[in-house]
Scaffold this motif. Sequence first.
Motif, PDB file in Angstrom:
ATOM      1  N   HIS A 119     -37.873  35.151 -33.531  1.00 16.06           N
ATOM      2  CA  HIS A 119     -37.525  34.878 -34.942  1.00 16.06           C
ATOM      3  C   HIS A 119     -36.437  33.817 -35.046  1.00 16.06           C
ATOM      4  O   HIS A 119     -35.433  34.006 -35.739  1.00 16.06           O
ATOM      5  CB  HIS A 119     -37.083  36.166 -35.638  1.00 16.06           C
ATOM      6  CG  HIS A 119     -38.146  37.228 -35.654  1.00 16.06           C
ATOM      7  ND1 HIS A 119     -39.352  37.069 -36.282  1.00 16.06           N
ATOM      8  CD2 HIS A 119     -38.179  38.458 -35.070  1.00 16.06           C
ATOM      9  CE1 HIS A 119     -40.085  38.162 -36.116  1.00 16.06           C
ATOM     10  NE2 HIS A 119     -39.399  39.007 -35.375  1.00 16.06           N
ATOM     11  N   GLY A 120     -36.623  32.728 -34.324  1.00 15.26           N
ATOM     12  CA  GLY A 120     -35.689  31.611 -34.426  1.00 15.26           C
ATOM     13  C   GLY A 120     -34.453  31.715 -33.544  1.00 15.26           C
ATOM     14  O   GLY A 120     -33.649  30.793 -33.505  1.00 15.26           O
ATOM     15  N   LEU A 121     -34.294  32.830 -32.831  1.00 12.31           N
ATOM     16  CA  LEU A 121     -33.154  32.993 -31.925  1.00 12.31           C
ATOM     17  C   LEU A 121     -33.252  31.972 -30.797  1.00 12.31           C
ATOM     18  O   LEU A 121     -34.306  31.808 -30.193  1.00 12.31           O
ATOM     19  CB  LEU A 121     -33.193  34.412 -31.349  1.00 12.31           C
ATOM     20  CG  LEU A 121     -31.989  34.931 -30.577  1.00 12.31           C
ATOM     21  CD1 LEU A 121     -30.810  35.104 -31.532  1.00 12.31           C
ATOM     22  CD2 LEU A 121     -32.335  36.275 -29.938  1.00 12.31           C
ATOM     23  N   MET A 175     -38.840  44.973 -29.298  1.00  5.04           N
ATOM     24  CA  MET A 175     -38.411  43.767 -28.574  1.00  5.04           C
ATOM     25  C   MET A 175     -37.499  42.885 -29.428  1.00  5.04           C
ATOM     26  O   MET A 175     -36.463  42.401 -28.939  1.00  5.04           O
ATOM     27  CB  MET A 175     -39.649  42.984 -28.110  1.00  5.04           C
ATOM     28  CG  MET A 175     -39.356  41.879 -27.145  1.00  5.04           C
ATOM     29  SD  MET A 175     -38.512  42.434 -25.642  1.00  5.04           S
ATOM     30  CE  MET A 175     -39.807  43.357 -24.805  1.00  5.04           C
ATOM     31  N   ALA A 176     -37.842  42.692 -30.680  1.00  7.72           N
ATOM     32  CA  ALA A 176     -37.034  41.812 -31.532  1.00  7.72           C
ATOM     33  C   ALA A 176     -35.622  42.374 -31.700  1.00  7.72           C
ATOM     34  O   ALA A 176     -34.635  41.623 -31.684  1.00  7.72           O
ATOM     35  CB  ALA A 176     -37.699  41.631 -32.902  1.00  7.72           C
ATOM     36  N   GLU A 177     -35.528  43.689 -31.837  1.00 11.10           N
ATOM     37  CA  GLU A 177     -34.230  44.335 -31.987  1.00 11.10           C
ATOM     38  C   GLU A 177     -33.415  44.220 -30.690  1.00 11.10           C
ATOM     39  O   GLU A 177     -32.213  43.937 -30.698  1.00 11.10           O
ATOM     40  CB  GLU A 177     -34.448  45.809 -32.356  1.00 11.10           C
ATOM     41  CG  GLU A 177     -33.217  46.685 -32.321  1.00 11.10           C
ATOM     42  CD  GLU A 177     -32.253  46.420 -33.469  1.00 11.10           C
ATOM     43  OE1 GLU A 177     -32.543  45.515 -34.280  1.00 11.10           O
ATOM     44  OE2 GLU A 177     -31.219  47.084 -33.527  1.00 11.10           O
ATOM     45  N   ARG A 201     -31.998  40.797 -30.336  1.00  8.31           N
ATOM     46  CA  ARG A 201     -30.892  40.582 -31.261  1.00  8.31           C
ATOM     47  C   ARG A 201     -29.614  41.242 -30.722  1.00  8.31           C
ATOM     48  O   ARG A 201     -28.531  40.660 -30.768  1.00  8.31           O
ATOM     49  CB  ARG A 201     -31.259  41.177 -32.624  1.00  8.31           C
ATOM     50  CG  ARG A 201     -30.352  40.790 -33.764  1.00  8.31           C
ATOM     51  CD  ARG A 201     -30.717  41.528 -35.055  1.00  8.31           C
ATOM     52  NE  ARG A 201     -30.558  42.977 -34.935  1.00  8.31           N
ATOM     53  CZ  ARG A 201     -29.384  43.626 -34.949  1.00  8.31           C
ATOM     54  NH1 ARG A 201     -28.271  42.940 -35.062  1.00  8.31           N
ATOM     55  NH2 ARG A 201     -29.332  44.944 -34.838  1.00  8.31           N
ATOM     56  N   LEU A 202     -29.756  42.458 -30.205  1.00  8.67           N
ATOM     57  CA  LEU A 202     -28.599  43.182 -29.667  1.00  8.67           C
ATOM     58  C   LEU A 202     -27.984  42.438 -28.480  1.00  8.67           C
ATOM     59  O   LEU A 202     -26.762  42.298 -28.379  1.00  8.67           O
ATOM     60  CB  LEU A 202     -29.016  44.599 -29.237  1.00  8.67           C
ATOM     61  CG  LEU A 202     -29.326  45.582 -30.368  1.00  8.67           C
ATOM     62  CD1 LEU A 202     -30.013  46.831 -29.817  1.00  8.67           C
ATOM     63  CD2 LEU A 202     -28.039  45.954 -31.112  1.00  8.67           C
ATOM     64  N   ARG A 256     -46.744  33.983 -25.593  1.00 11.38           N
ATOM     65  CA  ARG A 256     -46.746  33.615 -27.023  1.00 11.38           C
ATOM     66  C   ARG A 256     -46.326  34.801 -27.881  1.00 11.38           C
ATOM     67  O   ARG A 256     -45.554  34.657 -28.830  1.00 11.38           O
ATOM     68  CB  ARG A 256     -48.145  33.158 -27.457  1.00 11.38           C
ATOM     69  CG  ARG A 256     -48.462  31.739 -27.079  1.00 11.38           C
ATOM     70  CD  ARG A 256     -49.711  31.232 -27.809  1.00 11.38           C
ATOM     71  NE  ARG A 256     -50.207  30.055 -27.127  1.00 11.38           N
ATOM     72  CZ  ARG A 256     -51.087  30.078 -26.143  1.00 11.38           C
ATOM     73  NH1 ARG A 256     -51.598  31.235 -25.737  1.00 11.38           N
ATOM     74  NH2 ARG A 256     -51.468  28.966 -25.557  1.00 11.38           N
ATOM     75  N   GLU A 257     -46.846  35.969 -27.531  1.00 11.60           N
ATOM     76  CA  GLU A 257     -46.497  37.148 -28.315  1.00 11.60           C
ATOM     77  C   GLU A 257     -45.000  37.435 -28.206  1.00 11.60           C
ATOM     78  O   GLU A 257     -44.332  37.729 -29.191  1.00 11.60           O
ATOM     79  CB  GLU A 257     -47.296  38.370 -27.827  1.00 11.60           C
ATOM     80  CG  GLU A 257     -47.340  39.496 -28.855  1.00 11.60           C
ATOM     81  CD  GLU A 257     -47.055  40.861 -28.274  1.00 11.60           C
ATOM     82  OE1 GLU A 257     -47.464  41.121 -27.126  1.00 11.60           O
ATOM     83  OE2 GLU A 257     -46.387  41.649 -28.967  1.00 11.60           O
TER      84      GLU A 257
END
Length: 303
Positions: free
Chosen positions: A266-268, A214-216, A219-220, A259-260
């Motif tokens: 990460h601050g995005l 999910m984080a990746e 970001r993409l 929340r998860e």
Amino acid sequence: MRIGYPCVNETLDCSSSTTFRLASYSNERVETTVANNLACLRRILEYNVAHELRFFRISSGIVPFGSHPINTFPWQTRFAAEFRAVGDYIRAENLRVSLHPDQFVVLNSPSADIVQRSIAELEYQGAMLDLMGMDSQAKLQIHVGGLYGDREVAIARFIATYRTLPEAVRRRLVIENDDRLFSLQDCLRVHEAVGIPILFDNFHHECLNHGEPMAEALRLAAATWHPERDGVMMMDYSSQQLGERKGKHTSTLEEELFREFLSHLHGLDVDIMLEIKDKEASACRAVSVLRELQLVAAEVTSA
DNA sequence: ACAGGTCAAGGTGCT
DNA sequence: AGCACCTTGACCTGT
């Protein structure tokens, strides 16, 4: 970060998408309906401001038959002042708005008629944003379209049609990854070809992906938004309704899952549209969740 | 007065 | 080939 919900407010006793049957079309009916829909839209936005909900998807149905040839009523001039007033309010309160044309808008259809009608619908929705005085950070959100048995051809046709779009549409158009046909990776390929931003849907990504965490994925998608032209990335948030078919949106916000999800940002900075059945009720809870997290963060900092 | 069928528009996938 | 699904309310007709 702004939190929002789509189109309908279940607390207020008005609708901003009142319509009528094509068979009962009349110019008078268009005029009274648009007047009521815009008045309701204004009330919804005021409700949203009072509840710290600063992101809203405006209903596509403000103008009944807005892109249909039957509608010859000059709504753009008749309601110019009303649209402008709504836009002034949006800017004064620093709200973010979008529109989501429905499934009938298919830019990659093999049918020239369907493509033409789709563009007409996008022009109608873009015209409303123009009348409000909104810039290109107010977005029109669509899916890539159908597969027609050949993904490559389908993507190529979307790209070719995109390049022909009028600037008033193209500067606001964004594509959303869907849950069955066109994944984030497919959308990224379209983006690489024409630069269109990707509106990320976390739930669709959970349903259809190529293993990107999910984080990746966030970001993409975020990297496809040009900060000045497009603004902060918009995204749709939802989660699975337990016990229902895969892809069914939850009836109410699952706060732990939310929340998860937030932990993957990460601050995005993103503007989050909650595609959840109970609308502003869940959106208000999401605002509370965020406020709690900010309080915790502030305590950590001060301690 | 109210219930239920229907409403501009597309595409996919299951039976 | 036909129907449910996406997603949604509410319009409108028939009783």
